[in-house]
Scaffold this motif. Structure first.
Motif, PDB file in Angstrom:
ATOM      1  N   CYS A  11     132.681  16.330  14.588  1.00 15.31           N
ATOM      2  CA  CYS A  11     132.969  17.279  15.462  1.00 15.31           C
ATOM      3  C   CYS A  11     132.250  17.525  16.620  1.00 15.31           C
ATOM      4  N   THR A  12     132.652  18.326  17.654  1.00 10.42           N
ATOM      5  CA  THR A  12     131.712  18.584  18.863  1.00 10.42           C
ATOM      6  C   THR A  12     131.411  20.017  18.979  1.00 10.42           C
TER       7      THR A  12
ATOM      8  N   PHE B  27     137.833  20.091   7.733  1.00 11.01           N
ATOM      9  CA  PHE B  27     137.070  18.934   8.368  1.00 11.01           C
ATOM     10  C   PHE B  27     138.282  17.982   8.468  1.00 11.01           C
TER      11      PHE B  27
ATOM     12  N   ASN C 277     127.814  16.788  14.473  1.00 10.26           N
ATOM     13  CA  ASN C 277     128.236  17.192  15.766  1.00 10.26           C
ATOM     14  C   ASN C 277     127.773  16.215  16.814  1.00 10.26           C
TER      15      ASN C 277
ATOM     16  N   GLU D 142     135.394  26.253  14.636  1.00  9.69           N
ATOM     17  CA  GLU D 142     136.554  26.244  14.105  1.00  9.69           C
ATOM     18  C   GLU D 142     136.529  25.314  12.891  1.00  9.69           C
ATOM     19  N   CYS D 143     135.818  24.366  12.742  1.00  9.32           N
ATOM     20  CA  CYS D 143     135.712  23.455  11.234  1.00  9.32           C
ATOM     21  C   CYS D 143     134.845  24.531  10.160  1.00  9.32           C
TER      22      CYS D 143
ATOM     23  N   LEU E 166     129.216  16.952   8.089  1.00  4.54           N
ATOM     24  CA  LEU E 166     129.637  17.417   9.442  1.00  4.54           C
ATOM     25  C   LEU E 166     128.633  16.867  10.519  1.00  4.54           C
TER      26      LEU E 166
ATOM     27  N   ARG F 122     132.256  21.979  20.556  1.00  6.05           N
ATOM     28  CA  ARG F 122     133.546  23.001  21.058  1.00  6.05           C
ATOM     29  C   ARG F 122     134.470  23.280  19.685  1.00  6.05           C
ATOM     30  N   THR F 123     134.249  22.287  18.849  1.00  6.71           N
ATOM     31  CA  THR F 123     135.367  22.281  17.650  1.00  6.71           C
ATOM     32  C   THR F 123     134.295  22.686  16.420  1.00  6.71           C
ATOM     33  N   MET F 124     133.196  22.738  16.382  1.00  9.85           N
ATOM     34  CA  MET F 124     132.357  23.024  15.180  1.00  9.85           C
ATOM     35  C   MET F 124     132.541  24.473  14.626  1.00  9.85           C
TER      36      MET F 124
END
Length: 66
Positions: free
Chosen positions: A15-16, A29, A52, A22-23, A50, A18-20
């Motif tokens: 993830c990044t 995932f 990052n 949301e995950c 996960l 920005r998307t963590m």
């Protein structure tokens, strides 16, 4: 790559920053399409992590629900 279910001890998803959120919020995932083989071999209770990429930090241990 191409590890069978019995050979796969866990899976690291990415993830990044920005998307963590949301995950974690959706408890969902994902991996890019070339890694689909890993997703097919995930079973209930398998350890998941996960990573990052933005922070270069590994989070977990999470447990696969299905």
């Amino acid at each position: 790559r191409n590890l069978g279910r019995s050979e796969l001890g866990g899976v690291i998803f990415g993830c990044t920053a920005r998307t963590m959120r949301e995950c974690l919020t959706k408890q969902l995932f994902g991996l890019p399409a070339p890694h689909f083989v890993y997703v097919q071999h995930i079973g209930e209770g398998m350890p998941l992590f996960l990573f990052n990429y933005s922070q270069r930090k590994l989070y977990g241990i999470y447990e696969a629900a299905s």
